[in-house]
Design a protein around this motif. Structure first.
Motif, PDB file in Angstrom:
ATOM      1  N   GLU A 146      -9.504   3.291   1.879  1.00  0.00           N
ATOM      2  CA  GLU A 146      -8.965   3.420   0.523  1.00  0.00           C
ATOM      3  C   GLU A 146      -7.848   2.435   0.225  1.00  0.00           C
ATOM      4  O   GLU A 146      -7.605   2.088  -0.923  1.00  0.00           O
ATOM      5  CB  GLU A 146      -8.463   4.859   0.301  1.00  0.00           C
ATOM      6  N   ASP A 148       1.438   6.370   5.475  1.00  0.00           N
ATOM      7  CA  ASP A 148       0.509   5.365   4.937  1.00  0.00           C
ATOM      8  C   ASP A 148       1.053   4.641   3.694  1.00  0.00           C
ATOM      9  O   ASP A 148       0.360   3.829   3.097  1.00  0.00           O
ATOM     10  CB  ASP A 148      -0.839   6.033   4.649  1.00  0.00           C
ATOM     11  N   LYS A 154       0.848  -1.194   0.000  1.00  0.00           N
ATOM     12  CA  LYS A 154       0.000   0.000   0.000  1.00  0.00           C
ATOM     13  C   LYS A 154       0.884   1.244   0.000  1.00  0.00           C
ATOM     14  O   LYS A 154       1.704   1.431   0.890  1.00  0.00           O
ATOM     15  CB  LYS A 154      -0.906  -0.008   1.235  1.00  0.00           C
ATOM     16  N   ASP A 166      -2.901  10.057   3.598  1.00  0.00           N
ATOM     17  CA  ASP A 166      -4.286   9.604   3.711  1.00  0.00           C
ATOM     18  C   ASP A 166      -5.050  10.513   4.669  1.00  0.00           C
ATOM     19  O   ASP A 166      -5.007  10.336   5.877  1.00  0.00           O
ATOM     20  CB  ASP A 166      -4.322   8.147   4.214  1.00  0.00           C
ATOM     21  N   THR A 197      -0.535  -0.593   5.801  1.00  0.00           N
ATOM     22  CA  THR A 197      -1.019   0.078   7.017  1.00  0.00           C
ATOM     23  C   THR A 197      -2.530   0.215   6.848  1.00  0.00           C
ATOM     24  O   THR A 197      -3.044   1.283   6.543  1.00  0.00           O
ATOM     25  CB  THR A 197      -0.363   1.465   7.148  1.00  0.00           C
TER      26      THR A 197
HETATM   27 ZN    ZN Z   1      -4.913   4.574   4.601  1.00  0.00          ZN
END
Ligand code: ZN
Ligand code: BES
Ligand code: MN
Length: 489
Positions: free
Chosen positions: A331, A270, A247, A252, A357
């Motif tokens: 997301e 993030d 990710k 974020d 995360t």
């Molecule tokens: Zn996130």
């Protein structure tokens, strides 16, 4: 380029205070000093608790100064890395511009000296190159090592540098590390090592139909990237052993489901999963690991704009499955859906492991010590858990069973990014539901999900340094690849 500072390691014989180690009654010091150090320790009543040091003046040859660094008891296999950390504390605590580490042979350490140096590099980590005014009392320090130990120092650098690079990326503020910058820096770091790096930008993602990444990225002025780093260390063998999908949210904010105030600044972290999979590939390349592994990192920013995706939107992911966006702050799973799909389609790997995360709630259960492990594949769970235990990046397995499929059911789309509400209250998501969501896109392949929301950032010291970004996952995935090398898929 994101740069970090650490203690500089130089082979050479310049005069400087000498570091020696005391572990209980064991004194690791050159023969000529050992007896004197032992009696001074005794006379001083030095208890040798790890984290303490004793500064002796007028004993050693060089500079007349010997610093005794206390090391934990012999039962911890991690103690030499800790010792390196305590050496850094002593060097900085005493304000030494340089210190000398006697040869491994003189210290009676053998290869463990590489652990000490790795500890020095990891604990020395500091991301402070953005300051204009120097911090009083903070300055660069050098650790001098024996010429004979240059190879051990190189081994330590090959282990520590990728971890420190990941930590620097994770700590780098989101205005300085946009998706495009992260992608470029990954390319600059990895390509010279023989890693094939590709970047897909908005036009390519559009052509591909990566609707998940594009939806999350829509509200940001910073373009998304899908960064792909291929390490083919076993070119004679067909196919791909694994894909590591990370990710890569460079920030974020939550999107229209905006996060509450406290903690939002931390969300520059993030992309810790994405950074970790790239760091793992760097380690593979540096040690020329005989495996074929690709890292795939969707990179974007989840912020607010008139173009932002909305709660209630239905989007079509790269796989073709439609997603009911119940919460724009969930997301990570949306971009990972496209990342996992891309991994499966383009590489057909034996395994897919994603690192993210993903949920705040994992921190309330496993805190900073364990990352959550989700998979329905027992053998994969076992090998990942073993790798994590070996390198002290422990995993704790949590349930992932068909009975909980309802967690991601939607009345309007193939899958909801936040199903069955109410368990955690507003704005809190179940780590299991997150895993369930990603599982849909693995389509029955051998796959595991690691939730590193708690382990990616430390508030306390560990044998790897901290507080701050940890680089969690780099050592683990490198070790896991090592198991594949030895034991086969
Ligand atoms: Zn996130
Ligand atoms: N990046 C966060 C997860 C996170 C939150 C990590 C707090 C560390 C601290 C993730 O994108 C997120 O926002 N998750 C939500 C999911 C929820 C909206 C379903 C969460 O965990 O609250
Ligand atoms: Mn979020």
């Amino acid at each position: 380029m994101t740069r970090w500072n650490s203690i500089e390691i130089i082979a050479g014989a310049d005069a400087a205070p000498t570091l020696v180690f005391a572990s209980g009654d064991d004194i690791h010091a050159p023969e000529a000093l050992r007896g004197r150090v032992a009696s001074i320790i005794k006379a001083a009543g030095f208890e040798g608790k790890p984290g303490r040091w004793l500064d002796i003046v007028g004993e050693g040859e060089a500079g007349g100064r010997v610093v005794v660094v206390a090391v934990g008891a012999a039962d911890s296999d991690d103690r030499w890395r800790h010792a390196g950390g305590h050496a850094v504390e002593a060097i900085r605590g005493l304000g030494l511009a340089a210190a000398r580490l006697p040869a491994a042979a003189e210290l009676g350490l053998g290869d463990a000296l590489a652990d000490v140096i790795e500890g020095v590099l990891l604990h020395g980590f500091r991301l402070d190159q953005r300051r204009r005014e120097p911090v009083p009392g903070q300055f660069a320090s050098t650790l001098l090592i024996a010429d004979a130990d240059a190879a051990l120092a190189d081994r330590a650098r090959r282990r520590a540098d990728p971890v420190n690079r990941v930590r620097a990326w994770v700590e780098q503020p989101a205005n300085l590390l946009t998706p495009a910058v992260l992608a470029d820096e990954a390319e600059a770091a990895l390509a010279p090592l023989g890693v094939r790096v590709r970047q897909l930008g908005p036009a390519e993602l559009e052509a591909l139909g990566a609707g998940g990444i594009l939806a999350v990225a829509a509200g940001s002025a910073n373009e998304p990237r899908l960064t792909i780093a291929e390490w083919r260390g076993a070119p004679d063998r067909e196919g791909w052993d694994a894909a590591f999908v990370g990710k890569g949210l460079t920030f974020d904010a939550g999107g229209l489901n905006l996060k509450p105030r406290p903690g939002i600044a931390k969300m520059k972290f993030d992309m810790a999963g994405g950074a970790a999979v790239l760091g793992a590939v760097e380690r593979l390349a540096l040690r020329k690991a005989p495996v074929n592994i690709v890292a795939i990192v969707p990179m974007c920013e989840n912020v607010i704009d008139g173009k932002s995706y909305r709660p209630g939107d239905v989007i079509t992911s790269l796989s073709g499955l439609t997603i009911d966006v119940q919460d724009t702050d969930a997301e990570g799973r949306i971009v990972l859906a496209d990342g996992v799909t891309y991994a499966a389609r383009e590489y057909d790997p034996a395994y897919i492991v994603d690192v993210a995360t993903l949920t705040g709630a994992i921190m309330g259960v496993l805190h900073e010590e364990f990352a959550g492990l989700f998979t329905s594949d027992d053998a994969l769970a076992e090998s990942l858990t073993r790798a994590g235990a070996d390198v002290r990046e422990p995993l704790w397995r949590l349930p992932l069973v068909a009975a909980q499929d309802y967690l991601v059911e939607s009345p309007v789309a193939d899958v909801a990014n936040l199903g069955a509400p109410g368990w955690f209250g507003a704005g809190q998501g179940s780590p299991v539901a997150g895993a369930k969501f990603i599982e849909k896109f693995a389509h029955g392949r051998r796959w595991a999900h690691l939730d590193i929301a708690g382990t990616g950032w430390a508030t306390r010291r560990s044998s790897r340094g901290g507080p701050g970004a940890t680089g969690f996952g780099v050592a683990l995935l490198d070790r896991w690849a090592g198991l594949i090398e030895k034991e086969g898929r």
